[in-house]
Motif scaffolding. Structure first.
Motif, short mmCIF file in Angstrom:
data_model
loop_
_atom_site.label_atom_id
_atom_site.label_comp_id
_atom_site.label_asym_id
_atom_site.label_seq_id
_atom_site.Cartn_x
_atom_site.Cartn_y
_atom_site.Cartn_z
N LEU A 103 -3.94 -17.07 4.42
CA LEU A 103 -3.71 -15.63 4.34
C LEU A 103 -2.93 -15.29 3.07
N ILE A 104 -1.91 -16.07 2.75
CA ILE A 104 -1.10 -15.82 1.55
C ILE A 104 -1.93 -16.00 0.28
N VAL A 105 -2.77 -17.02 0.24
CA VAL A 105 -3.66 -17.21 -0.92
C VAL A 105 -4.56 -15.99 -1.06
N TRP A 106 -5.16 -15.56 0.03
CA TRP A 106 -6.03 -14.38 0.01
C TRP A 106 -5.26 -13.17 -0.51
N ALA A 107 -4.05 -12.94 0.00
CA ALA A 107 -3.25 -11.77 -0.39
C ALA A 107 -2.97 -11.79 -1.88
N ARG A 108 -2.67 -12.95 -2.43
CA ARG A 108 -2.35 -13.07 -3.87
C ARG A 108 -3.57 -12.77 -4.75
N GLU A 109 -4.77 -12.88 -4.19
CA GLU A 109 -6.00 -12.67 -4.97
C GLU A 109 -6.49 -11.23 -4.93
N GLN A 110 -5.85 -10.37 -4.16
CA GLN A 110 -6.35 -9.02 -3.97
C GLN A 110 -6.05 -8.12 -5.17
N ALA A 111 -6.95 -7.16 -5.40
CA ALA A 111 -6.76 -6.13 -6.41
C ALA A 111 -7.14 -4.80 -5.79
N PRO A 112 -6.25 -3.82 -5.82
CA PRO A 112 -4.88 -3.90 -6.32
C PRO A 112 -4.08 -4.92 -5.51
N PRO A 113 -3.02 -5.43 -6.15
CA PRO A 113 -2.31 -6.55 -5.55
C PRO A 113 -1.57 -6.21 -4.25
N ILE A 114 -1.55 -7.20 -3.37
CA ILE A 114 -0.66 -7.16 -2.20
C ILE A 114 0.60 -7.88 -2.64
#
Length: 165
Positions: A103-114
């Motif tokens: 989940l944390i890896v996914w969150a770091r890859e989001q744009a706009p950022p989480i």
């Protein structure tokens, strides 16, 4: 033991329902009672911004995590409404950690950022709180008597957050 973490699909719905019902049997383990875990609940989890399942070598769903990005612009960098469940017979085997790591890896890859992940843990669930602390979540507050257990006792919620910046 080999565990695969992957995105949940609607084909996982019945397995997610069974998993959450099994986890919800223990008072305070999940916010929902077993009778509140329905196919509609599982569909909502799968439709979340992120919904991951942990699958063992036999193809059984033994864990699940889902969360939603906040929709108000001021909070759009926040991932919340987080729920995680690991089957009671599979707890203590690192499955929850693997789900959170993905989940944390996914969150770091989001744009706009989480930039922030937040959750609430029942004060009567010290194992979960220790897991969240090990992962880097910080205690941010306490909601007194937030939950009411089936026997009528109240339980505080421990508010925790993690900054990804």
């Amino acid at each position: 033991m080999s565990i695969t973490i992957r995105a949940a699909t609607f084909a996982d719905r019945d397995a997610i329902v069974a998993l959450h019902k099994a986890a919800a049997v223990t008072p305070g383990a999940l916010a929902r009672a077993p009778e509140e875990v329905t196919p509609a609940y599982a569909d909502g989890a799968i439709k979340s911004d992120i919904c991951l399942v942990a699958v063992d070598v036999d193809g059984l769903v033994c864990g699940e995590i889902h969360a939603k990005r906040e929709t108000v612009a001021l909070f759009a960098h926040v991932l919340g409404s987080l729920t995680v469940a690991v089957h009671p017979r599979r707890q203590g085997q690192g499955i929850g950690s693997k789900l959170f790591e993905a989940l944390i890896v996914w969150a770091r890859e989001q744009a706009p950022p989480i930039l922030r992940i937040e959750l609430a843990a029942g004060a009567g669930n010290p194992g979960a709180i220790r897991l969240y602390e090990r992962l880097g979540f910080q205690h941010e507050g306490r909601q007194v008597a937030r939950g009411r257990l089936p026997d009528g006792r109240f339980e505080d919620d421990i508010l925790m957050g993690m900054l990804l910046v």
